[in-house]
Structures are given as structure tokens and as C-alpha cells.
Design an enzyme around this catalytic site. Structure first.
Site, PDB file in Angstrom:
ATOM      1  CD  GLU A 213      29.444  -4.833  12.854  1.00 22.30           C
ATOM      2  OE1 GLU A 213      28.808  -5.035  13.536  1.00 22.30           O
ATOM      3  OE2 GLU A 213      30.775  -4.451  12.558  1.00 22.30           O
ATOM      4  CD  GLU A 393      32.584  -1.267  13.520  1.00 20.27           C
ATOM      5  OE1 GLU A 393      32.962  -2.219  14.347  1.00 20.27           O
ATOM      6  OE2 GLU A 393      31.547  -0.522  13.467  1.00 20.27           O
TER       7      GLU A 393
HETATM    8  O1  IFM Z   1      31.707  -2.670  19.119  1.00 24.16           O
HETATM    9  C1  IFM Z   1      31.160  -3.165  18.136  1.00 24.16           C
HETATM   10  C2  IFM Z   1      30.634  -2.240  17.078  1.00 24.16           C
HETATM   11  O2  IFM Z   1      29.381  -1.437  17.706  1.00 24.16           O
HETATM   12  C3  IFM Z   1      30.087  -2.746  15.689  1.00 24.16           C
HETATM   13  N1  IFM Z   1      31.180  -3.732  15.294  1.00 24.16           N
HETATM   14  C4  IFM Z   1      32.034  -4.613  16.000  1.00 24.16           C
HETATM   15  C5  IFM Z   1      32.560  -3.755  17.542  1.00 24.16           C
HETATM   16  C6  IFM Z   1      33.061  -4.914  18.278  1.00 24.16           C
HETATM   17  O3  IFM Z   1      32.330  -5.850  18.735  1.00 24.16           O
END
Ligand code: IFM
Length: 486
Positions: A213, A393
Site C-alpha cells: 500500500e 487484503e
Molecule cells: O491493518 C491495515 C493493514 O496494515 C494495511 N491495510 C489495511 C489494514 C486495515 O486498516
């Protein structure tokens, strides 16, 4: 520079015998009750019945090092910017830090067994740079590498495919002191670190992800300042984006000389919809998409920065001035797959602001909109070609509690996952080459500036005792995996 209003993050053989699931946010309990003991499924646990995934689909869960490992001072680990940031009063909720987190560093065998019990086929984790190089440079710390070797071996022993992320935000503090991601040199230090890791662990890890990210680093770390390193400097922010891209490209190059598996970036993507029917809102949504998505997709996948974003930043911006000859060729070195992370859409008004359209979760930045998952996956395939995709994710925070009967009834998470998986299935049925899906997260963990209040796990962590309890969603997910679908 009329930069859009920046918000908090977030940010085969198929059968489909049921109509597409509605984008509902109703708690599963409202749909007909549930068991909470992991036994016989009841009505609401059989959502969107009949959706089967490809037989080799990679059902998984994800974590990151700083969020779960703890053991902040053990075995030669150095300090990261998140140690500094979280230990600074006022930076995190309740002053929480990742010093202990879910104590995964000591309990990884128990956690591996939980993964096996859930039937996971894939586990995405990250490697802590300061465990491998305490100060971000120089000789590797063998004890740090050994931990990951043990973890990876334990995954293989249980039939779970490892997927390793090289950088999930825990930059060694010494490198921050030397300029952090504003310094081009840090991208080269990252390539050195990546090469160390590839040489030590590359033979056992089939899929590598480079930078997690980058948009969140830019937005939360350098625009809004509520993540480490806590800056609020737009000009620095977009130079950081460039150096994160460069770090990605240099790591890919290092991998091509040392590894034989697959590698790609991990991007959080957000569908950006106009908030109304006006042409001005449509235009604003396009620019917003440039800042949210194309600024990260285009350099890596096409070798160009989006012109509308460059124009908006202006020729004097540090990003524009920071691009050197050959950088975009390095950044756009071919990748083997793209990891997509989806949490929330954005609705953009004519003046570039964002407004909510759907109910939000415990994380105020997250609107619950499962169709956004379909839109993101199909858009990437449509605009960037049939690159293999993995969802690394997707998940929901909720204020879960351990019941008197010893169970954790996270009905809202079951509903969330059900509806998003139905959208994933629809995308695959429509031709998206998606290989795997990872719930964020395996365990409750340190949610950055939100500390431990937000619980994102399939597995409840009772922090005072570090006892693990499979939540209702974990039992549900185990059945989804066993059935290879919903
Ligand atoms: O916890 C985070 C993760 O580290 C990166 N993506 C989003 C998740 C939720 O906020």
C-alpha cells in the site's frame, strides 16, 4: 495545486447456481441465527449458496510483522519508525504500541496450527526489515532471518503456501533519520535488503510482494500525518510515492537475478464514483481516481505517471523534479502478478470532496460496499490487461468480545466476507484472472494509530493472556474453504 481532498485510508471452472448476493450490511443474525460453536452451520452461514471457486483457488489470510509479532527488542531487531511513532505520546489510541502485539514471534507455532485447522491454503505475512537489518543497512541479522525460515518451514509442513511482503511500513528508524522515503538512497537500501531476503528465503517462498500500500504511506504518513513518520507535507508525499515505486522496481530487478518464483506490488485500490450526475462531479471523480489508483498502477504497469495528476501537481512539484532518466523503466519492470487490497469506495463531489454513500464500519473511513470489490477487480483487468491477480487484503473491524460461553460472535464479519466473496466470485465468473483471496486479518492485531480497539481478526486475541479463540467468522471461513465456495 488542486489536489483532491485526502481522506483517511481506506483504505476457471466456476459454478454459480444462485443469484448474485445483494450488497447488504445487515448483520447475519438478522438473516436467521447461527451456531457459534463451530458445529452445524445454520441458515445465515450458508450465504449466496452455490458459488463455487476454481479448484485450486488460494483461500488465505493476511498479517503484517509490526501488527502481530511483538518481541520488539529481541534477537537483534532494530527500531522501526513505528516503534518511534507509537511510543510518542498522543500518536496512537490509548498510547498502544506493537511492543507485544499478538506475541506471534513467540506463538507462531500455535498460529500455524490455527491456520491449518482453518484449512488455509495461503498465508500472507510480512518480513520486518529491522529484524533483518537493524539499521537498514549492512550485514544481515541471522537470528531475524531464522525466525522467518522457521515460519516458512512451518507453513510448508502444514500444506500452506507462503506469500511474503518485503515492506509493510516498518522502515528502520536509522533510515528515517537519514531522510526516510524522501531520500532516493532509501530505495537502493531497500533493494539491498530485498536481495538479502531473497537469497536467504527465496527458495521457499513462491510469491513475493514488494511494497504494501504505497498510497497509505503517502496519504497517512506524509499528507495527513496520523501514521509514521507523522508528516503533513504534500510536496514530500508525492516524492515519497516515486521513491516507493523505485524501491519496488529495484526489488523486482534484484529478484530476477536471485529468485525463480513470482513477484508483484500490493496496492490498495478504491473505486471512485461521482457523487452526483453533474459533469463537474464526473471530472472530479476522474482526477480523484488518478490520485487514489492510477498514481500507483500506471508507473508500475505502464511505465508512465498519469498526466492529469502530474498536471495537477505542477512542474515544480518534487515528484516531477525527482523523476530521473531510466526511473520509469526500472519501476515498470514486468511483474508476475498484482496484489489488490479493497476496503472502501469513494464518492466524489464536484469540488473534489468525498462524501459517504454506504454505512461505515468501526473504522470511520470504511464504507461497506461489496460491489466495489467487483468494480476494482474488473477495472484492473479491463484497463491493465489479464495480469494474474490476488486479493491480499479485505476485511472488517468490529468491537468483538469474548462471550461468557467462550465464543466470539462476529456476525457482521461473516456477512461482510460473504458479500465480498460473492462479488469476487462474480468477477472471476466474468473473466478476472484471480488466483487467491486473503482475509485481513488472521489475528486481531495492532491497527496502527487505532491501536488495539479495532479487531480485524478471524481469530480473537485475548491480549492479557494472549489466548487465541476462533471467532464465528473463522468457523464460517473454514467451511467456505472446505466447500471451495459459498
Ligand atoms: O491493518 C491495515 C493493514 O496494515 C494495511 N491495510 C489495511 C489494514 C486495515 O486498516
Amino acid at each position: 495545486m488542486s489536489m483532491p481532498n485526502r481522506r483517511p485510508p481506506h483504505g476457471a471452472a466456476l459454478s454459480a447456481t444462485a443469484p448474485r448476493a445483494a450488497a447488504t450490511t445487515a448483520p447475519a443474525a438478522e438473516a436467521g441465527g447461527d451456531r457459534s460453536d463451530g458445529g452445524t452451520p445454520q441458515a445465515d452461514d450458508a450465504p449466496a449458496a452455490g458459488l463455487r471457486f476454481p479448484s485450486d483457488f488460494g483461500w488465505g489470510a493476511a498479517t503484517s510483522a509490526y501488527q502481530i509479532e511483538g518481541a520488539a527488542k529481541e534477537d537483534g531487531r532494530g527500531e522501526s519508525i513505528w516503534d518511534t511513532f507509537s511510543r510518542t505520546p498522543g500518536r496512537t489510541r490509548n498510547g498502544d504500541t506493537g511492543d507485544v502485539a499478538a506475541d506471534h514471534y513467540h506463538r507462531y507455532v500455535e498460529d500455524l496450527d490455527l491456520m491449518r485447522d482453518m484449512g488455509l491454503r495461503s498465508y500472507r505475512f510480512s518480513i520486518s526489515w529491522p529484524r533483518v537489518q537493524a539499521d537498514g543497512t549492512g550485514a544481515p541479522n541471522q537470528r531475524g532471518l531464522d525466525f522467518y525460515r522457521r515460519l516458512i518451514d512451518g507453513l510448508h509442513e502444514r500444506g500452506i503456501a507462503p506469500m511474503a511482503t518485503l515492506f509493510h511500513w516498518d522502515l528502520p528508524q536509522a533510515l528515517q533519520d537519514a531522510g526516510g522515503w524522501e531520500s532516493r538512497d532509501v530505495a537502493h537500501r531497500f533493494a539491498d535488503y530485498a536481495e538479502i531476503v531473497f537469497r536467504a528465503l527465496g527458495d521457499r517462498v513462491p510469491v513475493w510482494l514488494t511494497v504494501n500500500e504505497p498510497k497509505t504511506v503517502v496519504q497517512n504518513g506524509y499528507l495527513e500525518g496520523h501514521h509514521a513518520p507523522g508528516r503533513q507535507d504534500p510536496d514530500a508525499a508525492y516524492l515519497v510515492a516515486h521513491h516507493l515505486h523505485l524501491a519496488h522496481g529495484l526489488a523486482v530487478a534484484a529478484y530476477r537475478t536471485t529468485g525463480s518464483g513470482r513477484i508483484g506490488p500490493a496496492l490498495n485500490l478504491h473505486p471512485c464514483y461521482p457523487a452526483d450526475d453533474s459533469p463537474a462531479a464526473a471530472r472530479a471523480a476522474i482526477l480523484h481516481d488518478g490520485y487514489e489508483n492510477r498514481l500507483y498502477l500506471d508507473p508500475v504497469l505502464t511505465g508512465r505517471y498519469p498526466q492529469d495528476v502530474l498536471d495537477d501537481l505542477g512542474p515544480g512539484s518534487r515528484l516531477v523534479r525527482g523523476i530521473r532518466d531510466g526511473d520509469l523503466a526500472t519501476i515498470s519492470a514486468p511483474v508476475d502478478l498484482l496484489a489488490v487490497q479493497y476496503y472502501t469506495p469513494y464518492y466524489v463531489t464536484a469540488d473534489g470532496a468525498t462524501v459517504p454513500r454506504w454505512p461505515t464500519s468501526q473504522a470511520s473511513w470504511q464504507q461497506i460496499h461489496p460491489d466495489g470489490m467487483y468494480d476494482v477487480l474488473t477495472r484492473v483487468t479491463r484497463d491493465y490487461g489479464p495480469l494474474p491477480l490476488t486479493v491480499t487484503e479485505n476485511g472488517l473491524p468490529s468491537p468483538d468480545t469474548l462471550g461468557a460461553d467462550g465464543t466470539v460472535d462476529d456476525a457482521a464479519r461473516v456477512t461482510f466476507l460473504r458479500d465480498h466473496l460473492a462479488a469476487v466470485h462474480r468477477a472471476v465468473a466474468d473473466g478476472v484472472p484471480l488466483e487467491s483471496y486473503h482475509v485481513w486479518s488472521l489475528l486481531d492485531n495492532f491497527e496502527w494509530d487505532a491501536g488495539y480497539d479495532q479487531r480485524w481478526g478471524l481469530v480473537y486475541v485475548d491480549y492479557p493472556t494472549q489466548r487465541r479463540v476462533l471467532k464465528r467468522s473463522a468457523h464460517w471461513y473454514r467451511r467456505v474453504i472446505a466447500a471451495n465456495g459459498l
